[in-house]
Design a protein around this motif. Sequence first.
Motif, PDB file in Angstrom:
ATOM      1  N   PRO A  96       0.702  -1.312   0.174  1.00 11.06           N
ATOM      2  CA  PRO A  96      -0.060   0.419  -0.300  1.00 11.06           C
ATOM      3  C   PRO A  96       0.916   1.549   0.314  1.00 11.06           C
ATOM      4  CG  PRO A  96       0.213  -0.750   2.363  1.00 11.06           C
ATOM      5  CD  PRO A  96       1.289  -1.952   1.285  1.00 11.06           C
ATOM      6  N   ASP A  97       0.126   1.823  -0.138  1.00 11.09           N
ATOM      7  CA  ASP A  97       0.586   4.109  -0.245  1.00 11.09           C
ATOM      8  C   ASP A  97       0.793   3.858   1.009  1.00 11.09           C
ATOM      9  OD1 ASP A  97       1.135   5.912   0.045  1.00 11.09           O
ATOM     10  OD2 ASP A  97       0.387   6.486  -2.361  1.00 11.09           O
ATOM     11  N   LEU A  98       1.863   4.135   1.868  1.00 14.28           N
ATOM     12  CA  LEU A  98       2.116   4.583   3.595  1.00 14.28           C
ATOM     13  C   LEU A  98       1.394   5.990   3.343  1.00 14.28           C
ATOM     14  CD1 LEU A  98       4.423   1.946   4.281  1.00 14.28           C
ATOM     15  CD2 LEU A  98       2.324   1.574   4.793  1.00 14.28           C
ATOM     16  N   ALA A 129       5.388  -7.469  -2.474  1.00 15.12           N
ATOM     17  CA  ALA A 129       5.941  -7.304  -0.986  1.00 15.12           C
ATOM     18  C   ALA A 129       7.297  -7.425  -0.839  1.00 15.12           C
ATOM     19  CB  ALA A 129       5.705  -8.451  -0.754  1.00 15.12           C
ATOM     20  N   ILE A 130       8.027  -7.876  -2.169  1.00 13.85           N
ATOM     21  CA  ILE A 130       9.553  -7.362  -1.871  1.00 13.85           C
ATOM     22  C   ILE A 130       9.960  -5.957  -1.174  1.00 13.85           C
ATOM     23  CG2 ILE A 130      11.627  -7.596  -3.131  1.00 13.85           C
ATOM     24  CD1 ILE A 130      11.445  -9.869  -1.567  1.00 13.85           C
ATOM     25  N   GLY A 131       8.983  -5.542  -3.327  1.00 10.68           N
ATOM     26  CA  GLY A 131       9.000  -4.140  -3.085  1.00 10.68           C
ATOM     27  C   GLY A 131       8.864  -3.052  -2.508  1.00 10.68           C
ATOM     28  N   LEU A 132       7.715  -3.202  -1.052  1.00  9.27           N
ATOM     29  CA  LEU A 132       7.797  -2.515  -0.147  1.00  9.27           C
ATOM     30  C   LEU A 132       8.234  -2.902   0.568  1.00  9.27           C
ATOM     31  CD1 LEU A 132       5.632  -0.887   1.534  1.00  9.27           C
ATOM     32  CD2 LEU A 132       4.519  -3.337   2.335  1.00  9.27           C
ATOM     33  N   LEU A 133       9.223  -3.564   0.807  1.00  8.96           N
ATOM     34  CA  LEU A 133      10.066  -4.336   1.851  1.00  8.96           C
ATOM     35  C   LEU A 133      11.451  -3.310   1.352  1.00  8.96           C
ATOM     36  CD1 LEU A 133       9.560  -7.993   3.084  1.00  8.96           C
ATOM     37  CD2 LEU A 133       9.226  -5.827   4.137  1.00  8.96           C
ATOM     38  N   GLU A 134      12.183  -3.563   0.141  1.00  3.44           N
ATOM     39  CA  GLU A 134      13.371  -2.631  -0.836  1.00  3.44           C
ATOM     40  C   GLU A 134      13.345  -1.495  -0.093  1.00  3.44           C
ATOM     41  OE1 GLU A 134      14.632  -5.687  -3.876  1.00  3.44           O
ATOM     42  OE2 GLU A 134      13.127  -4.182  -3.900  1.00  3.44           O
ATOM     43  N   SER A 135      11.803  -0.689  -0.084  1.00  7.71           N
ATOM     44  CA  SER A 135      11.357   1.232  -0.155  1.00  7.71           C
ATOM     45  C   SER A 135      10.933   1.290   1.437  1.00  7.71           C
ATOM     46  CB  SER A 135      10.687   1.516  -1.325  1.00  7.71           C
ATOM     47  OG  SER A 135       8.934   1.117  -0.786  1.00  7.71           O
TER      48      SER A 135
END
Length: 185
Positions: free
Chosen positions: A68-70, A109-115
């Motif tokens: 999501p857009d945190l 999921a990996i994209g979120l964790l990387e960002s």
Amino acid sequence: MVRSKNTSPTWNDVKTALLDFDRVGLRGLVQDLYSASKDNQAFLHARLGLGLDQLQPFKASISRWISPDLMKGQSVSVSKAKKAITDYKKAIGRPDGMAELSIFYCEEAIGLLESCSLEDEIYFTALIRMYGRSLEIVSDLPTLERSTYLDRLDKLRSRGRSVGWVVEEEFDRLWYDAVDEQKGE
């Protein structure tokens, strides 16, 4: 058979009630269900093979909930992201579509964790399980269809190194277990 008012209706009750519908009435019921929610629309589009990209609404739901857009205050929901895959499976459940959605989940999921820095054991555990499930789904595909999916899973395995926790170790373990199993075929 008459049910008491305290008893919840069952699928058998629905089937019995549907016997009273004619073709026009049944079409109207499906139209009302279609209009009632985007989930129903995605289900019917997938089941009936309509549209250019039947996976798009399922991918949009996965993205919304697993990445999501945190900054906008959107929350993460592993269960809602996984529900999109379950909904697709109920609608049509084509193996290639299941592979695509499960790998897409992992990529998002990996994209979120990387960002961003996310410390959520449930999130990490769900990611590892989905990666393992992706490998299982892909291994069940015909040999000629596997390579593109396996390339993406291998790239995810490499990206797992950057996110910490035990992702790297678990991705490696799942990857090599799957590779060894395929060699044994």
